[in-house]
Structure formats: C-alpha cells, structure tokens
Design a protein around this motif. Sequence first.
Motif, PDB file in Angstrom:
ATOM      1  N   ILE A  33       0.886  -1.171   0.000  1.00 13.92           N
ATOM      2  CA  ILE A  33       0.000   0.000   0.000  1.00 13.92           C
ATOM      3  C   ILE A  33       0.920   1.216   0.000  1.00 13.92           C
ATOM      4  O   ILE A  33       1.722   1.407   0.916  1.00 13.92           O
ATOM      5  N   GLY A  34       0.841   2.013  -1.049  1.00 14.97           N
ATOM      6  CA  GLY A  34       1.722   3.175  -1.202  1.00 14.97           C
ATOM      7  C   GLY A  34       0.983   4.446  -0.816  1.00 14.97           C
ATOM      8  O   GLY A  34       0.016   4.841  -1.458  1.00 14.97           O
ATOM      9  N   LEU A  76       6.975  10.399  -8.302  1.00 14.88           N
ATOM     10  CA  LEU A  76       6.182   9.631  -9.267  1.00 14.88           C
ATOM     11  C   LEU A  76       5.920   8.213  -8.790  1.00 14.88           C
ATOM     12  O   LEU A  76       6.829   7.521  -8.305  1.00 14.88           O
ATOM     13  N   LEU A  77       4.688   7.787  -8.998  1.00 12.73           N
ATOM     14  CA  LEU A  77       4.295   6.429  -8.622  1.00 12.73           C
ATOM     15  C   LEU A  77       5.125   5.392  -9.376  1.00 12.73           C
ATOM     16  O   LEU A  77       5.522   4.368  -8.810  1.00 12.73           O
ATOM     17  N   VAL A  78       5.398   5.655 -10.658  1.00 11.00           N
ATOM     18  CA  VAL A  78       6.152   4.650 -11.428  1.00 11.00           C
ATOM     19  C   VAL A  78       7.577   4.478 -10.891  1.00 11.00           C
ATOM     20  O   VAL A  78       8.143   3.391 -10.967  1.00 11.00           O
ATOM     21  N   ALA A  81       7.178   2.288  -7.958  1.00  8.56           N
ATOM     22  CA  ALA A  81       6.878   0.933  -8.427  1.00  8.56           C
ATOM     23  C   ALA A  81       8.158   0.241  -8.907  1.00  8.56           C
ATOM     24  O   ALA A  81       8.402  -0.933  -8.593  1.00  8.56           O
ATOM     25  N   GLN A  82       8.961   0.997  -9.637  1.00  2.00           N
ATOM     26  CA  GLN A  82      10.207   0.437 -10.171  1.00  2.00           C
ATOM     27  C   GLN A  82      11.148   0.044  -9.024  1.00  2.00           C
ATOM     28  O   GLN A  82      11.724  -1.042  -9.029  1.00  2.00           O
ATOM     29  N   GLU A  83      11.247   0.959  -8.045  1.00  4.67           N
ATOM     30  CA  GLU A  83      12.116   0.699  -6.880  1.00  4.67           C
ATOM     31  C   GLU A  83      11.678  -0.578  -6.149  1.00  4.67           C
ATOM     32  O   GLU A  83      12.498  -1.348  -5.657  1.00  4.67           O
ATOM     33  N   ALA A 106      -3.498   5.844 -15.778  1.00  6.69           N
ATOM     34  CA  ALA A 106      -2.997   4.489 -16.062  1.00  6.69           C
ATOM     35  C   ALA A 106      -2.202   4.489 -17.365  1.00  6.69           C
ATOM     36  O   ALA A 106      -1.129   3.873 -17.460  1.00  6.69           O
ATOM     37  N   GLN A 107      -2.725   5.190 -18.367  1.00  6.51           N
ATOM     38  CA  GLN A 107      -2.025   5.214 -19.655  1.00  6.51           C
ATOM     39  C   GLN A 107      -0.713   5.986 -19.546  1.00  6.51           C
ATOM     40  O   GLN A 107       0.302   5.611 -20.133  1.00  6.51           O
ATOM     41  N   THR A 108      -0.737   7.080 -18.768  1.00  8.50           N
ATOM     42  CA  THR A 108       0.493   7.864 -18.574  1.00  8.50           C
ATOM     43  C   THR A 108       1.536   7.009 -17.862  1.00  8.50           C
ATOM     44  O   THR A 108       2.703   6.964 -18.267  1.00  8.50           O
ATOM     45  N   ASN A 109       1.112   6.324 -16.806  1.00  8.29           N
ATOM     46  CA  ASN A 109       2.053   5.487 -16.057  1.00  8.29           C
ATOM     47  C   ASN A 109       2.640   4.382 -16.934  1.00  8.29           C
ATOM     48  O   ASN A 109       3.828   4.063 -16.854  1.00  8.29           O
TER      49      ASN A 109
END
Length: 167
Positions: A33-34, A76-78, A81-83, A106-109
């Motif tokens: 949960i972020g 950024l959420l991405v 997520a990557q980390e 969602a499309q941007t991410n």
Amino acid sequence: MKIGIYPGSFDPITLGHLDIIERASKLVDKLIIGVLINTGKNPVFSADERVRLIKKVLEEDLVHVKNVCVEKFEGLLVDFAQEKEAGIIVRGLRAVTDFEYELQIAQTNHKLFPNIDTVFLTTNLEYSYLSSSVVREIASFGGKIHEFVPGCVVSDVYDKYKEMRSV
Ligand code: PNS
C-alpha cells in the motif's frame, strides 16, 4: 514474485479501501500500500499518521491477510513501483465518473514505465458512494463515521478533528 502497489492518499483509510486491499491481496504475491506523502490536496493526516492508521487496520482488521505491507512514497508512482519491483498498480473504480481520470493516469504510467500495468477493481456496491473526503466532511462536524471507516480508526479520526479545533 508478483508484486502489486495499491497507491493513494488514504486521508483517512475507508472501508472501501479496506475492501480493495483484501481483494487485491489475492491477486498478487505481495501487495504494497503506497501512501503518497504530498498529495497536493493538503491532507488532514500527515503521511506518517496515514501509514500508522493503515498499519493498525492491517493488524486488527486484516489479521488473516499476510502479504500486505504499507509504505509512504514521494514523487512519481512509477518510480516507486520500479524501486519496489512491482509490475501491477491497483486502483479502485467507484463509478464511471472515476474512469476518465483513472484511464488517463494508467495510460500515462504505462507510457512512463511500460513494464507496469494498472488493474482496476470495481468497488463493492456497498461502498460506491464512499470517499475519504466524505468521511472528513462528516467527522469535521462530529457526525457518525462508524459505517465508513474501519472500527479501529474511528477514534483516531475524531481525535484528529478535536486536535485541529483546539489549535
Ligand atoms: O487516493 P488518490 O488521491 O486518488 O491517489 C492518487 C495517486 C496517489 C494514485 C496519484 O495522485 C499518484 O500516483 N500520484 C503520484 C504522482 C504520479 O505518479 N502521478 C501520475 C503521473 S501524472
């Protein structure tokens, strides 16, 4: 290992969030949960308070769910997520009005980080009207929030508004 992130402001966590957490936890091996630190929405609860409330809910209401943890993140959420090596972002959809915004994000991410996909879970009908902002509005006037937030955080929410009134 399939890692998912359920990001949000969680200001505060609601029963709608709890429902999504429980269902999403079954779709992945690990669900993070972020909690976004600076939501740009001037949150009532600090990021640490929001994390603490969610941890309390995990310990008291979701004792049977073992693959969920909570962390705060900034930026950024991405990147988060990557980390965390997550491949899935989970978002809840309450109504069609949520969809346009969620689709864009969602499309941007996905464009920013093609290895990540967003999975939408439709909110349980019981909670389709529910949002953290509705909870905050009711709590700010001392109204009943027992049917909207997990039982173990009710008094924390009231205490926060008491504390805000006293300064
Ligand atoms: O609970 P919320 O406020 O609807 O959650 C929104 C959240 C945290 C998912 C979204 O604002 C977010 O991911 N913010 C981090 C910045 C970012 O990555 N934005 C998306 C690319 S424009």
